[in-house]
Motif scaffolding. Structure first.
Motif, short mmCIF file in Angstrom:
data_model
loop_
_atom_site.label_atom_id
_atom_site.label_comp_id
_atom_site.label_asym_id
_atom_site.label_seq_id
_atom_site.Cartn_x
_atom_site.Cartn_y
_atom_site.Cartn_z
N SER A 114 47.28 32.38 148.76
CA SER A 114 46.53 32.83 147.56
C SER A 114 46.43 31.73 146.63
O SER A 114 45.60 31.51 145.72
CB SER A 114 45.87 34.09 147.20
N PHE A 115 48.03 31.92 146.31
CA PHE A 115 48.38 30.94 145.08
C PHE A 115 48.53 28.89 145.27
O PHE A 115 48.49 28.51 144.21
CB PHE A 115 49.87 31.64 144.52
N VAL A 203 49.98 28.23 137.35
CA VAL A 203 49.29 29.32 136.88
C VAL A 203 48.60 29.16 135.66
O VAL A 203 47.63 29.36 135.07
CB VAL A 203 50.13 30.23 137.52
N THR A 204 50.30 29.17 134.66
CA THR A 204 49.36 29.10 133.03
C THR A 204 49.08 28.66 132.60
O THR A 204 47.80 28.58 131.94
CB THR A 204 50.67 29.16 132.01
N TYR A 211 40.62 36.48 134.55
CA TYR A 211 42.04 37.63 134.47
C TYR A 211 41.08 39.05 133.96
O TYR A 211 40.61 38.92 132.76
CB TYR A 211 43.01 37.45 134.45
N THR A 212 41.39 40.05 135.05
CA THR A 212 40.79 41.08 133.98
C THR A 212 41.79 41.93 133.02
O THR A 212 41.20 42.22 131.51
CB THR A 212 40.81 42.14 134.67
N GLN A 238 53.75 37.30 135.68
CA GLN A 238 55.12 36.98 136.03
C GLN A 238 55.39 35.91 135.80
O GLN A 238 56.22 35.36 135.23
CB GLN A 238 55.24 37.22 136.93
N CYS A 239 54.07 34.97 135.77
CA CYS A 239 54.38 33.24 135.80
C CYS A 239 53.99 33.39 134.30
O CYS A 239 55.65 32.28 133.92
CB CYS A 239 53.00 32.77 135.98
N ARG A 240 53.56 33.89 132.93
CA ARG A 240 53.79 34.04 132.22
C ARG A 240 55.59 34.27 131.75
O ARG A 240 55.77 33.75 130.71
CB ARG A 240 53.11 34.46 130.87
N TRP A 241 55.74 35.22 131.95
CA TRP A 241 57.26 35.65 131.95
C TRP A 241 58.18 34.66 132.43
O TRP A 241 59.39 34.38 131.69
CB TRP A 241 57.07 36.81 132.08
#
Length: 297
Positions: A114-115, A203-204, A211-212, A238-241
């Motif tokens: 899905s990603f 992703v970022t 996103y909620t 998680q991708c931002r982290w």
């Protein structure tokens, strides 16, 4: 006290092993001569061995940096066994379960897929890069190379939990594990850095629309809700982290990770927001404090 804790963790590990072998007529198999206790589903022994070797190396590396070694049991599961032994999360989401268990998916799955964006709708250069970095042996493109690395992230939870680090915030606990992961890969498997960093950049780079939950305080207030019921939203965090961890490692290398470990180990009381940023700045470094200060900019 430390000896009692060690004995307790050993007992828990033994009880888990008995539980695993008792369920479903011993549906899992134990990997023999593995560097870390490992159980796996039918037919995935080779994959289990690969993951166990990586986990074993990561334990040794981080033990050298911190002087601490956790008790760890690795579970490499197919979808059927996932329903029996994993937490109530979507198949494919790596996680740290119970006292010492790292739970990983054995097979490619819809969550990973899905990603993966439609490659024919991406700029040609980005599409080509994704196909180079995430192509499997059979020629298909999958996010598996990225998610395989997340085993090290989950190992970070074992280190922080069993060493009783005071991570201050849920988001700091996750950021710690991403720094833990990036530091290990950069120092020991630098050839895997493209697989670790490209996906978070994808992703970022797409922003937060749709996103909620997007604020760090959302993680504090709705952590379980996001992790269990909004897996793609959780993946965005998680991708931002992950991206932040890359910046942090580039700023200070493994020495910064060691400072972070010592700071979280020594600070026993929870700090209010107005003190946490200053604590991270002075005890660890500005690159870590900037995650909190600049999140919504």
């Amino acid at each position: 006290m430390q000896r009692r804790i060690s004995l307790l963790l050993t007992l828990i590990s033994l009880l888990l092993a008995l539980q695993i072998n008792a369920q479903q007529g011993s549906s899992l198999h134990e990997l023999k001569n593995a560097p870390v206790k490992t159980f796996f589903s039918n037919g995935v022994d080779q994959r289990a061995g690969t993951m166990a070797n990586r986990i074993g190396k990561a334990i040794g590396f981080n033990q050298q940096l911190t002087g601490f070694k956790p008790e760890v049991t690795l579970l490499v599961l197919n979808e059927a066994d996932w329903k029996l032994y994993a937490r109530n999360v979507v198949y494919g989401m790596p996680h740290y379960r119970g006292a010492d268990s790292l739970v990983l998916a054995a097979d490619d799955n819809p969550f990973w897929k899905s990603f993966l964006p439609p490659l024919n709708q991406l700029p040609e250069q980005l599409s080509k890069k994704i196909q180079e970095v995430y192509r499997l042996e059979d020629g298909t493109v999958s996010m598996r190379p990225f998610f395989d690395l997340l085993a090290i992230h989950e190992l970070g939870h074992a280190f922080q939990s069993q060493a009783k680090l005071k991570t201050q915030r849920f988001w700091m606990g996750e950021l710690f594990c991403n720094i833990f992961l990036h530091t290990y890969i950069a120092e020991n498997e630098p050839g895997q850095l493209p697989a670790l960093t490209l996906f978070p950049q994808m992703v970022t780079g797409a922003g937060s629309k749709g996103y909620t939950y997007t604020h760090l305080n959302d993680v504090e207030e709705h952590y379980d809700e996001i992790a269990m019921n909004h897996p793609k939203n959780y993946g965005w965090f998680q991708c931002r982290w992950h991206s932040a961890a890359a910046t942090i490692y580039d700023a200070g290398g493994k020495e910064l990770y060691i400072r972070l470990w010592k700071a979280l180990k020594d600070q026993k009381e929870k700090l209010p927001d107005e003190q946490l940023g200053a604590f991270l700045e002075t005890k660890v470094g500005s690159s870590v404090a900037d995650v909190m200060r600049n999140w919504d900019r």
